[in-house]
Design an enzyme around this catalytic site. Structure first.
Site, PDB file in Angstrom:
ATOM      1  N   GLU A  44       7.961   7.275   5.189  1.00  0.00           N
ATOM      2  CA  GLU A  44       9.192   7.141   4.402  1.00  0.00           C
ATOM      3  C   GLU A  44       9.644   8.514   3.886  1.00  0.00           C
ATOM      4  O   GLU A  44       8.831   9.288   3.376  1.00  0.00           O
ATOM      5  CB  GLU A  44       8.887   6.218   3.209  1.00  0.00           C
ATOM      6  CG  GLU A  44      10.068   5.926   2.310  1.00  0.00           C
ATOM      7  CD  GLU A  44       9.680   5.059   1.108  1.00  0.00           C
ATOM      8  OE1 GLU A  44       8.475   5.024   0.764  1.00  0.00           O
ATOM      9  OE2 GLU A  44      10.570   4.423   0.524  1.00  0.00           O
ATOM     10  N   LYS A 117      16.304  -0.084   3.657  1.00  0.00           N
ATOM     11  CA  LYS A 117      15.309  -0.709   2.773  1.00  0.00           C
ATOM     12  C   LYS A 117      15.959  -1.762   1.879  1.00  0.00           C
ATOM     13  O   LYS A 117      16.874  -1.460   1.114  1.00  0.00           O
ATOM     14  CB  LYS A 117      14.644   0.385   1.933  1.00  0.00           C
ATOM     15  CG  LYS A 117      13.468  -0.045   1.073  1.00  0.00           C
ATOM     16  CD  LYS A 117      12.833   1.217   0.448  1.00  0.00           C
ATOM     17  CE  LYS A 117      11.629   0.904  -0.427  1.00  0.00           C
ATOM     18  NZ  LYS A 117      10.992   2.168  -0.921  1.00  0.00           N
ATOM     19  N   CYS A 154       8.079   0.616   2.752  1.00  0.00           N
ATOM     20  CA  CYS A 154       7.300   0.704   1.506  1.00  0.00           C
ATOM     21  C   CYS A 154       7.338  -0.559   0.641  1.00  0.00           C
ATOM     22  O   CYS A 154       6.647  -1.507   0.950  1.00  0.00           O
ATOM     23  CB  CYS A 154       7.717   1.936   0.714  1.00  0.00           C
ATOM     24  SG  CYS A 154       6.372   2.527  -0.376  1.00  0.00           S
TER      25      CYS A 154
END
Lengths: 312, 312
Positions: A44, A117, A154
């Protein structure tokens, strides 16, 4: 039946200079490809230090459009090495509109698709809600030459819904580019518990969905003013039965090569046929925020006789 | 803030005689209560051997109505010991209509509510689809004097949806009465992987939902004709961070006592605030059976420019 192939998780230790980080990524991707990897995944926000330790509007300067210069450079690597590259980037989508994104670059050098995300964290030293608009791409899988894959980023890794939606879209491998570590003041007391929970919940997604999960973290300590995170590395690949096939060092850069045999997806799901038995008629509540305050006690669904006392 | 309290998982080794198994359950429940447990949970179908190893219509004779004799007997134990007892039973609901159920008996001796197993497995030696109609209770939590709890049964434990729905209904502890073991012909090759996956996926539910998970298995080998299962015991309790607080033997009866401090639910969720960030606007696909065959490639949601080749 497809032949087994190799993937590479590129665990890096970013420095301050984005150009140096990009050069390092290019070099490590070429090295992984030379070792035979056909799908490569970077961590990331690999092009910079983890700036979200502080809320500072000048850090928006680190963002770039997609398509843009980093994707152009890594697209060239994908083209020249005939690989699929997952490139997580700080995306400037428009004036004042930023995402924490990942481009999937195909072996033709093009952007095949972009994931933004969806779940954005916000905790002390992880002030992501300041920087990133929650994604609007939804959860999906795409075909690459060797596997149908999904990218999640994440914080997504803690949400079973994300993994399930990717699996239902046909994903055979989940890639989780990540930036997670210990806060120095917490490590002694909670460090191992945090690390083990992170590993366990993702192995759980692999098991519950009968697919591979491949998590790529950064490693090393980063400091911004009075804030510090010790990124814990430990990139790993879990197979559909939750077995850890490969695991990187906790404290150093590493190209983690793993051989993937996709026939294990079908084989595992035949023996653990969870997708067969989902009760989609009874999952509506998953679309609610909370339920314990919005419906009558559950005993109402039962025979009235159950709530009457049968003893004195 | 509630005071910590004790729960007991009653891991048993059932024999052929249902009355002997019920007597054993009564005795072990009284013993657990004497040790201070306030919520007691018996294993799935504890009153009999695991008859689902074979499809045999005469085994329907093992079922009983709820309310019925077993619930009456255990209700008396609950009343006299002032405990909540989770009693998993083979339920005869009507002529030719059977469920794999669990009654929650309150300290007043009454049936507080009834959960009917929603996800029904069917694998070699686990022919449950022959016996059990899938439940119609849905997933829910109920208040007991010491905690808000949910009951899920065995195969449910592999489904993140079930755990999440219970959590959204306010559950602080998930109880999973279970009957799971090794097939002798698989144990050497797959035994440890199966055991670890089972443990991992449930610890994952505890982590993803910030609650306690308490799993109660039976132990010992059972044979029906040419079929044999070695039930692996290993009842355990995971805390909201995935730490295993207590774990029973793999091969013997045991009353597994565990102290529960519910303040850890709030404390864990403050630090890992997953419920804050669920993307309920993007979870519709969870109500579908499969998606990869029912919608266009995901790149359609992106700029048309992404799909045009930018390299030659």
């Amino acid at each position: 039946m497809t032949e087994p192939f190799r993937i590479a998780l590129i665990q890096t230790t970013p420095e301050n200079d984005p150009e140096a980080n990009l050069l390092r990524a290019e070099r490590m991707c070429r090295e992984a490809a030379a070792k035979g990897a056909v799908i490569l995944c970077l961590p990331e926000l690999f092009r910079s230090r983890y700036f979200c330790q502080k809320e500072d509007a000048t850090f928006f300067d680190l963002a770039e459009p997609i398509p843009g210069p980093t994707v152009d450079r890594l697209g060239t690597v994908a083209l020249e090495t005939e690989t699929t590259i997952i490139a997580p980037l700080f995306e400037k989508r428009g004036p004042g509109l930023y995402h924490n994104s990942a481009a999937i670059l195909s072996p033709s050098g093009d952007i095949q698709t972009l994931y933004r995300k969806m779940h954005i964290p916000d905790d002390p030293s992880y002030y992501e809600k300041f920087y990133f608009t929650p994604g609007d791409t939804g959860f999906f899988a795409v075909d690459t030459p060797h596997a149908r894959i999904a990218v999640l980023i994440c914080w997504d890794q803690w949400f079973p819904e994300a993994a399930r939606l990717a699996a239902l879209d046909g994903a055979e491998i989940l890639f989780y580019p990540t930036a997670i570590g210990w806060l120095p003041q917490e490590k002694a007391e909670f460090g191992e518990t945090q690390y083990d929970a992170w590993r366990t919940v993702q192995r759980g997604h692999a098991i519950a969905n009968g697919l591979f999960a491949a998590t790529v973290n950064r490693a090393g300590r980063e400091e911004i003013e009075d804030s510090s995170i010790e990124f814990w590395g430990g990139s790993f690949v879990s197979d559909p039965q939750g077995r850890v096939l490969a695991e990187a060092a906790r404290d150093a850069e590493e190209i983690l090569m793993t051989e993937i045999d996709l026939s294990l997806v079908e084989e595992t799901r035949r023996n653990w046929p969870f997708l067969r038995d989902r009760r989609i008629d009874a999952y509506d509540g998953l679309l609610q925020r909370f339920r314990s305050d919005t419906h009558p006690p559950s005993s109402s669904s039962l025979d009235p006789s159950f709530s009457s006392s049968k003893r004195r």
